[in-house]
Design a protein around this motif. Sequence first.
Motif, PDB file in Angstrom:
ATOM      1  N   MET A 142      -8.962   5.271  -6.864  1.00  0.00           N
ATOM      2  CA  MET A 142      -9.718   5.543  -5.727  1.00  0.00           C
ATOM      3  C   MET A 142      -9.265   4.361  -4.630  1.00  0.00           C
ATOM      4  N   ALA A 143      -9.137   3.120  -5.390  1.00  0.00           N
ATOM      5  CA  ALA A 143      -8.663   1.956  -4.577  1.00  0.00           C
ATOM      6  C   ALA A 143      -7.447   2.186  -3.839  1.00  0.00           C
ATOM      7  N   MET A 144      -6.422   2.485  -4.668  1.00  0.00           N
ATOM      8  CA  MET A 144      -4.896   2.815  -4.475  1.00  0.00           C
ATOM      9  C   MET A 144      -4.980   3.883  -3.508  1.00  0.00           C
ATOM     10  N   GLY A 145      -5.818   4.897  -3.746  1.00  0.00           N
ATOM     11  CA  GLY A 145      -5.713   6.163  -2.592  1.00  0.00           C
ATOM     12  C   GLY A 145      -6.164   5.818  -1.501  1.00  0.00           C
ATOM     13  N   LEU A 146      -7.433   4.758  -1.243  1.00  0.00           N
ATOM     14  CA  LEU A 146      -7.966   4.478   0.007  1.00  0.00           C
ATOM     15  C   LEU A 146      -6.669   3.624   0.635  1.00  0.00           C
ATOM     16  N   MET A 147      -6.266   2.782   0.038  1.00  0.00           N
ATOM     17  CA  MET A 147      -4.963   2.072   0.537  1.00  0.00           C
ATOM     18  C   MET A 147      -4.029   3.004   1.299  1.00  0.00           C
ATOM     19  N   GLN A 148      -3.756   3.876   0.377  1.00  0.00           N
ATOM     20  CA  GLN A 148      -2.622   4.824   0.762  1.00  0.00           C
ATOM     21  C   GLN A 148      -2.974   5.502   2.282  1.00  0.00           C
ATOM     22  N   ALA A 149      -4.300   5.940   2.232  1.00  0.00           N
ATOM     23  CA  ALA A 149      -4.808   6.709   3.498  1.00  0.00           C
ATOM     24  C   ALA A 149      -4.682   5.609   4.593  1.00  0.00           C
ATOM     25  N   ALA A 150      -4.608   4.326   4.508  1.00  0.00           N
ATOM     26  CA  ALA A 150      -4.619   3.347   5.865  1.00  0.00           C
ATOM     27  C   ALA A 150      -3.050   3.213   6.352  1.00  0.00           C
ATOM     28  N   ALA A 187       2.323  13.076  -1.953  1.00  0.00           N
ATOM     29  CA  ALA A 187       2.480  12.648  -0.618  1.00  0.00           C
ATOM     30  C   ALA A 187       3.362  13.280   0.082  1.00  0.00           C
ATOM     31  N   ILE A 188       4.820  13.151  -0.731  1.00  0.00           N
ATOM     32  CA  ILE A 188       6.094  13.832  -0.073  1.00  0.00           C
ATOM     33  C   ILE A 188       5.892  15.276  -0.063  1.00  0.00           C
ATOM     34  N   LEU A 189       5.433  15.695  -1.181  1.00  0.00           N
ATOM     35  CA  LEU A 189       5.670  16.950  -1.461  1.00  0.00           C
ATOM     36  C   LEU A 189       4.533  17.786  -0.470  1.00  0.00           C
ATOM     37  N   GLY A 190       3.669  17.190   0.151  1.00  0.00           N
ATOM     38  CA  GLY A 190       2.658  17.638   1.164  1.00  0.00           C
ATOM     39  C   GLY A 190       3.474  17.605   2.460  1.00  0.00           C
ATOM     40  N   GLY A 191       4.185  16.405   2.714  1.00  0.00           N
ATOM     41  CA  GLY A 191       5.137  16.238   4.041  1.00  0.00           C
ATOM     42  C   GLY A 191       6.108  17.325   3.953  1.00  0.00           C
TER      43      GLY A 191
END
Length: 269
Positions: A142-150, A187-191
Amino acid sequence: MDFLDTIILGAVQGFTEFLPVSSSGHLNLLQALLGVGEVPIFYDVMLHVGTLVAVFIVLWPEIVAILSHPIKNKLGMLILATIPAVVVTLVAEKAAPETFASVLDGKYLAFGFYATTGVLVACELVAQRIERKRGIELPQAMAMGLMQAAAILPGLSRSGSTIAGGLFSGVGREKAAKFAFLMSIPAILGGVVFGAKDVAENGMGDVSVPAVIVGAIVAAVCGFIAIKFMLRLISKYKLYGFAIYTAVIGTVVLVESMTAGHYFVNPFV
């Protein structure tokens, strides 16, 4: 775009997607410098497909292990780590579409690069003071996910932010990098999915199929090199060199935007 432009853009996308220097920031900057204007969605999608191929080639053993034993290898951790970025993007688009669009267009690009510098320096300072963990559990994911969101801010590196999230939360250096690169898959697949929808509605745009193929191949090759390089580098060296680089390029962009203003809007007006 001519073939030289597509090769340059493909190489920059491939390298900077996985080096902690911000691919979106570099592409914004390079498009302005080359004078190619807005890159067609189809071309952008295929560049990301190229980088996705690179991830699959380098991390294929890890991907097979995850798919073969999803519970044991914590596929859920990867999915949960992706959710914050999706939520932030959807909320920002809905709540403040004009502001969000100006951010993505690179108006605050210099500050994005500075943010990358700060994140890289901070994570290395913290990493020296905490014990490394063997694997990734829910808090670390989750820490890595939150950093990705930023990192939706152009100039703020996605790979750098996610790796930093791992180091902040005690993940081993190589494990943090591998998980960060695995996080790039959804992330890339979503894009790619959203981009494909736009292509279906509006067409390929002003770009030739050969140029798209060349760009995607170059992005894949350079992405492969960048991932292998980062996995070797991060286990032995600190990330301060990348922090210095992003600070320098951020300063160049800021000075240019405040003086000549050829490439980016003055962020103070």
